[in-house]
Design a protein around this motif. Structure first.
Motif, PDB file in Angstrom:
ATOM      1  N   GLN A 108       0.837  -1.185   0.000  1.00  0.00           N
ATOM      2  CA  GLN A 108       0.000   0.000   0.000  1.00  0.00           C
ATOM      3  C   GLN A 108       0.884   1.251   0.000  1.00  0.00           C
ATOM      4  O   GLN A 108       1.791   1.361   0.821  1.00  0.00           O
ATOM      5  N   PRO A 109       0.647   2.212  -0.900  1.00  0.00           N
ATOM      6  CA  PRO A 109       1.387   3.474  -0.823  1.00  0.00           C
ATOM      7  C   PRO A 109       1.253   4.098   0.558  1.00  0.00           C
ATOM      8  O   PRO A 109       0.191   4.055   1.171  1.00  0.00           O
ATOM      9  N   SER A 110       2.324   4.672   1.032  1.00  0.00           N
ATOM     10  CA  SER A 110       2.388   5.153   2.405  1.00  0.00           C
ATOM     11  C   SER A 110       1.544   6.411   2.613  1.00  0.00           C
ATOM     12  O   SER A 110       1.126   7.076   1.658  1.00  0.00           O
ATOM     13  N   TRP A 111       1.340   6.730   3.903  1.00  0.00           N
ATOM     14  CA  TRP A 111       0.674   7.977   4.266  1.00  0.00           C
ATOM     15  C   TRP A 111       1.409   9.162   3.648  1.00  0.00           C
ATOM     16  O   TRP A 111       0.780  10.090   3.120  1.00  0.00           O
ATOM     17  N   GLU A 112       2.731   9.149   3.711  1.00  0.00           N
ATOM     18  CA  GLU A 112       3.510  10.273   3.199  1.00  0.00           C
ATOM     19  C   GLU A 112       3.273  10.477   1.708  1.00  0.00           C
ATOM     20  O   GLU A 112       3.140  11.613   1.238  1.00  0.00           O
ATOM     21  N   VAL A 113       3.224   9.377   0.956  1.00  0.00           N
ATOM     22  CA  VAL A 113       2.984   9.468  -0.487  1.00  0.00           C
ATOM     23  C   VAL A 113       1.591  10.007  -0.770  1.00  0.00           C
ATOM     24  O   VAL A 113       1.407  10.913  -1.594  1.00  0.00           O
ATOM     25  N   ARG A 114       0.594   9.470  -0.066  1.00  0.00           N
ATOM     26  CA  ARG A 114      -0.781   9.905  -0.298  1.00  0.00           C
ATOM     27  C   ARG A 114      -0.996  11.352   0.185  1.00  0.00           C
ATOM     28  O   ARG A 114      -1.719  12.127  -0.441  1.00  0.00           O
ATOM     29  N   ALA A 115      -0.371  11.728   1.312  1.00  0.00           N
ATOM     30  CA  ALA A 115      -0.509  13.103   1.802  1.00  0.00           C
ATOM     31  C   ALA A 115       0.123  14.086   0.826  1.00  0.00           C
ATOM     32  O   ALA A 115      -0.427  15.170   0.582  1.00  0.00           O
ATOM     33  N   ALA A 116       1.266  13.724   0.244  1.00  0.00           N
ATOM     34  CA  ALA A 116       1.903  14.592  -0.738  1.00  0.00           C
ATOM     35  C   ALA A 116       1.003  14.770  -1.959  1.00  0.00           C
ATOM     36  O   ALA A 116       0.891  15.877  -2.516  1.00  0.00           O
ATOM     37  N   ALA A 117       0.344  13.698  -2.383  1.00  0.00           N
ATOM     38  CA  ALA A 117      -0.584  13.789  -3.515  1.00  0.00           C
ATOM     39  C   ALA A 117      -1.769  14.686  -3.175  1.00  0.00           C
ATOM     40  O   ALA A 117      -2.240  15.460  -4.026  1.00  0.00           O
ATOM     41  N   ALA A 118      -2.263  14.586  -1.935  1.00  0.00           N
ATOM     42  CA  ALA A 118      -3.377  15.442  -1.516  1.00  0.00           C
ATOM     43  C   ALA A 118      -2.964  16.911  -1.511  1.00  0.00           C
ATOM     44  O   ALA A 118      -3.727  17.787  -1.957  1.00  0.00           O
ATOM     45  N   LEU A 119      -1.769  17.204  -1.037  1.00  0.00           N
ATOM     46  CA  LEU A 119      -1.283  18.583  -1.036  1.00  0.00           C
ATOM     47  C   LEU A 119      -1.108  19.099  -2.459  1.00  0.00           C
ATOM     48  O   LEU A 119      -1.402  20.267  -2.746  1.00  0.00           O
ATOM     49  N   ASP A 120      -0.627  18.243  -3.338  1.00  0.00           N
ATOM     50  CA  ASP A 120      -0.472  18.631  -4.735  1.00  0.00           C
ATOM     51  C   ASP A 120      -1.829  18.918  -5.366  1.00  0.00           C
ATOM     52  O   ASP A 120      -1.989  19.885  -6.128  1.00  0.00           O
ATOM     53  N   TRP A 121      -2.814  18.090  -5.046  1.00  0.00           N
ATOM     54  CA  TRP A 121      -4.177  18.305  -5.552  1.00  0.00           C
ATOM     55  C   TRP A 121      -4.721  19.645  -5.083  1.00  0.00           C
ATOM     56  O   TRP A 121      -5.338  20.382  -5.860  1.00  0.00           O
TER      57      TRP A 121
END
Length: 447
Positions: A43-56
């Motif tokens: 599973q992609p990590s929290w850090e990866v998903r949080a970075a994607a959310a910030l980019d969005w």
């Protein structure tokens, strides 16, 4: 029968080519081993998903300045990630030899519920589950509690990131604003339970102790000393802090709450209610509570006590499968765990996302910090039952390449299938109809 109950009541169901656990000892042995599904389907990590959310978020703000195409690309990526995470969760449950682990992961993720939503919680909650829940399923409850409560996802969800003590440096400069949400849920939901031996003063003092527990701009954990309320705080008669704000005081209070007698009783009851019966055997709960107290919240010991009790192995299927459990069991029984990972977004919407919504359990959107309801009456209403029947009809038609219904009823339920269901499956004019009869049966909808 024991093997079938181990697979269905304590796992994710029976499968045509995966050996079911033999007994309680086998369930615990598999749980004590490596997390093979996390290794196979990372599973992609929290850090990866949080970075994607910030980019969005950044691209959404910039779309009026000529960045519309980039925002649409990011939006599509978020939709794909959401469905990939759902497919991964179902595939793990459908393919595992360690179904008890997957069920425990769902149980504890629900106990420490965080709903996906805005900001950093957009499409990132599975990363929280992977970091804070899965590594601690077979360890101490104190470690699990601390990992979940202090994770950035929980800090954001329960609004603790901005909680500021009035006497902290920041509070004296710009005014303090203590948020009690996290403290209240830690006591009422995560540990002692509603109606336990705590007061509003305990909530307030714990909230003051939690001030400073925050996040960075990137969504990482951070303890902000300039927001933390100074001085000692007393929670359930025990003092913490006093020598200056210290992140370790939070760990200490959570460790004490994890072994409190009310926590032992509350969590033992909840585990027994989830796995065994909506109204669990009082002796089962008492023994689990005693084990919790004796071992200081050693979760493997508590699970072993539950699995060692006669009430855990009664042949009557007393629990209703929640929608996520039902979908996973259906895919597992049909041997289609890998197919779900190969499906595109439209297919995943049809096979998983939409059925979950219709059956009342939208993926990653529990109704609140209390998580999903447990009682059968909350899941078997006329509308939700109709949705289950619709899913049972639609799934075989969508998948194709179906087994003989006579073999499928044995694969899915084994000795738990009664003669009427076996006869109906054998008498069906088409394979899809026979499979649907099994998926829609009361026996398959229970565990």
């Amino acid at each position: 029968m024991i093997s079938t109950l181990a697979a269905i009541r304590f796992g994710t169901g029976r499968a045509p080519d995966i050996a079911a656990p033999r007994d309680a000892g086998d369930l615990l042995l598999r749980l004590s081993g490596p997390d093979r599904m996390a290794e196979a389907w990372p599973q992609p990590s929290w850090e990866v998903r949080a970075a994607a959310a910030l980019d969005w978020i950044r691209l959404r703000r910039a779309r009026r300045d000529g960045g519309a195409d980039a925002f649409r690309t990011a939006q599509r990526a978020m939709v794909v990630a959401y469905h990939e995470d759902l497919a991964r969760a179902l595939a793990r449950a459908a393919l595992t030899e360690d179904g008890f682990r997957e069920r425990l992961a769902w149980f504890w993720a629900d106990h420490f519920a965080v709903a996906g939503g805005r900001g950093l919680l957009r499409r990132s909650v599975p990363g929280y589950h992977e970091a804070a829940i899965r590594p601690h399923l077979a360890g101490s409850f104190a470690a699990l509690l601390t990992a979940a409560v202090t994770h950035p996802a929980m800090v954001i969800y329960l609004d603790n990131w901005g909680s500021t003590g009035p006497n902290s440096p920041r509070g004296r400069r710009s005014g303090g604003n203590i948020n009690e949400n996290l403290a209240r849920e830690v006591l009422e939901l995560h540990t002692l339970g509603a109606g336990a031996t705590y007061s509003q003063t305990d909530v307030r003092e714990l909230a003051e102790l939690l001030t400073g527990l925050s996040i960075t701009r990137e969504g990482d954990s951070q303890f902000r000393h300039n927001q933390a309320e100074p001085g000692a705080e007393t929670v359930l008669g025990r003092a913490y802090g006093g020598a200056g704000p210290d992140r370790g005081d939070i760990d200490r209070v959570l460790a004490d709450l994890a072994v409190h007698p009310d926590t032992a009783r509350h969590l033992s009851t909840k585990l027994a209610r989830h796995f065994v019966a909506d109204t669990p055997d009082p002796d089962l709960v008492a023994r689990m509570t005693a084990t919790w107290t004796r071992t200081g919240g050693d979760l493997m010991a508590v699970y072993a006590t539950m699995l060692d009790h006669d009430a855990a192995w009664q042949p009557t299927l007393a629990k209703v499968r929640r929608p996520m459990e039902l979908l996973a069991a259906g895919l597992r029984a049909l041997g289609r765990g890998r197919a779900i990972m190969e499906a595109d977004v439209p297919a995943l919407r049809s096979l998983a996302n939409q059925p979950l919504e219709r059956m009342g359990q939208t993926w990653l959107r529990p109704p609140g910090p209390q998580g999903w309801p447990e009682a059968a009456a909350d899941w078997i209403t006329p509308q939700l039952l109709a949705a289950r029947l619709g899913w049972a009809i639609a799934l075989p038609e969508a998948l194709g390449d179906l087994p003989d219904p006579r073999a499928f009823v044995e694969t899915a339920l084994g000795p738990l299938a009664d003669e009427r269901l076996r006869f109906a499956a054998a008498a069906a004019e088409e394979r899809a109809a026979g499979i649907s009869l099994v998926l829609a049966s009361p026996a398959f909808n229970r565990r």
